[in-house]
Design an enzyme around this catalytic site. Structure first.
Site, short mmCIF file in Angstrom:
data_model
loop_
_atom_site.label_atom_id
_atom_site.label_comp_id
_atom_site.label_asym_id
_atom_site.label_seq_id
_atom_site.Cartn_x
_atom_site.Cartn_y
_atom_site.Cartn_z
N HIS A 156 -40.85 -26.07 7.49
CA HIS A 156 -42.08 -25.35 7.79
C HIS A 156 -42.71 -25.85 9.10
O HIS A 156 -43.03 -25.07 10.00
CB HIS A 156 -43.07 -25.49 6.64
CG HIS A 156 -44.32 -24.70 6.85
ND1 HIS A 156 -44.42 -23.37 6.52
CD2 HIS A 156 -45.52 -25.04 7.40
CE1 HIS A 156 -45.63 -22.93 6.85
NE2 HIS A 156 -46.31 -23.93 7.37
N HIS A 172 -44.63 -25.82 14.35
CA HIS A 172 -45.58 -26.62 15.13
C HIS A 172 -44.89 -27.67 15.99
O HIS A 172 -45.42 -28.76 16.17
CB HIS A 172 -46.59 -27.30 14.19
CG HIS A 172 -47.40 -26.33 13.39
ND1 HIS A 172 -48.39 -25.56 13.95
CD2 HIS A 172 -47.36 -25.98 12.08
CE1 HIS A 172 -48.93 -24.79 13.01
NE2 HIS A 172 -48.31 -25.02 11.88
N LYS A 218 -46.76 -15.26 15.75
CA LYS A 218 -47.59 -16.41 15.37
C LYS A 218 -48.90 -16.19 16.10
O LYS A 218 -49.02 -16.46 17.30
CB LYS A 218 -46.92 -17.72 15.81
CG LYS A 218 -47.73 -18.98 15.48
CD LYS A 218 -47.57 -19.41 14.04
CE LYS A 218 -48.40 -20.65 13.71
NZ LYS A 218 -48.37 -21.01 12.29
#
Length: 281
Positions: A156, A172, A218
Site C-alpha cells: 500500500h 507514497h 491519485k
C-alpha cells in the site's frame, strides 16, 4: 509541542542525520514542480497543472546501493488492484527477507531498533526484530471489499494500489513514482497546496502532489523525495509502534511534519505518509 513529540522529533532528527544514502536535490536528482494541480478527480487532462514529468534527472547509480537494489526488487511483486488476491511466491518471500536483512544493517535502522528496544516496543534479538518488521509490513491482510488477503503495508505505502481501477490508494514512495513515470505509467498533474500548507520547493524533501497511474487518479498524495528506503522504513516503523494516535507531529531538519500512520487490526500498517505543515526558519 507535546512531550512525546519532542522525544520523537529528536529521534527522527537522528534518523535524518544518519541517513547516509539520502540523495541531494539538484545534484543526485532534479524535479520540476511546474503548476498547481486542479481539484479534479478525473483522469482527463484539462486540469493538468504540469505538461512535463516531475523528475527531470535521477542519478541511477544510487539504485545500485544494496538497500535501493533490494527495495526495487520488491516493487514488481504485487497485483495493484485491491480485490485481486496476492500470491506470495517463495522467491518473493526471499526478496522480502533480503530487503529486511539489508536495511537492519544501516545506521538509521540500528538507531530505530535501539530506541524501540529501550521503549520495550521491539525485541532486542535481531531475528525476532526482523519477524516483527515482517509482520508489520509484509504480512497480507484483506482490504475493504475483498474476501481474500489482497494487501500489505508495504504494498500500500511503497508500491501503490488501485481501487475499482479508477482510484489510486497508497503510493507514497518517490522511487516507485520515478520508475513508474520513466515507464510512462505516471502522469504528474502538478503540486497540491491548500490555504495552510507552504508552497513546495524543488530543493526540499517533502512534496504533496497529484498524479494518475495506469488508469487511476491519485487526487492528493504526499511523499518524501530523495530519502533512502531505510529512512522511510525506520521512521514509519517508529511512528507505528510508538504512537497509538495515528497522527504524530515531528520537527526535524527544515520541516514541521505530521506523520499519518493508520493501523490495520493494530498488527499491520494500513497506510502511512508525511504531511508538510511548514518549513522551519
Amino acid at each position: 509541542m507535546i512531550e512525546s513529540d519532542r522525544e520523537l522529533s529528536a529521534m527522527v532528527q537522528e534518523l535524518w542525520d544518519n541517513d547516509v544514502n539520502r540523495l541531494q536535490p539538484g545534484k543526485d536528482y532534479r524535479i520540476s514542480l511546474q503548476g498547481k494541480a486542479g481539484d479534479s478527480m478525473s483522469i482527463n487532462d484539462n486540469n493538468d497543472g504540469a505538461g512535463y514529468p516531475l523528475f527531470t534527472f535521477v542519478d541511477e547509480n544510487i539504485f545500485k546501493k544494496e538497500t535501493f537494489l533490494a527495495f526495487i526488487s520488491l516493487l514488481d511483486n504485487y497485483e495493484s488492484d485491491t480485490g485481486e488476491p496476492e500470491i506470495v511466491t517463495p522467491e518473493e518471500e526471499a526478496e522480502n527477507h533480503k530487503f529486511l536483512d539489508s536495511i537492519i544493517q544501516t545506521p538509521t535502522m540500528k538507531i530505530a531498533h535501539k530506541y524501540l528496544v529501550e521503549k520495550n516496543l521491539s525485541p532486542e534479538d535481531k531475528t525476532q526484530f526482523k519477524e516483527q518488521l515482517y509482520r508489520i509490513w509484509f504480512e497480507l491482510y484483506t482490504r475493504r471489499g475483498s474476501s481474500r488477503p489482497d494487501s500489505s503495508g508495504f504494498e500500500h505505502v511503497f508500491v501503490g494500489e488501485t481501487r475499482g481501477g479508477r482510484t489510486v490508494i497508497g503510493f507514497h514512495n518517490w522511487i516507485q513514482l520515478y520508475l513508474q513515470e520513466k515507464l510512462g505509467h505516471i502522469d504528474y498533474k502538478g503540486y497540491s497546496v491548500n490555504a495552510n500548507s507552504p508552497k513546495p520547493d524543488e530543493n526540499k524533501h517533502i512534496l504533496a502532489l497529484q498524479f494518475s497511474w495506469k488508469n487511476g487518479i491519485k487526487p492528493k498524495g504526499s511523499i518524501f523525495i530523495g530519502v533512502s528506503p531505510e529512512f522511510e522504513f525506520a521512521l514509519y516503523t517508529l511512528c507505528f509502534l510508538n504512537s497509538p494516535n495515528e497522527r504524530v507531529k515531528v520537527q526535524f531538519s527544515f520541516y514541521d511534519v505530521e506523520i499519518v500512520c493508520h493501523h490495520y487490526n493494530q498488527k499491520h500498517i494500513g497506510t502511512t505518509y508525511p504531511v508538510l505543515l511548514k518549513y522551519q526558519k
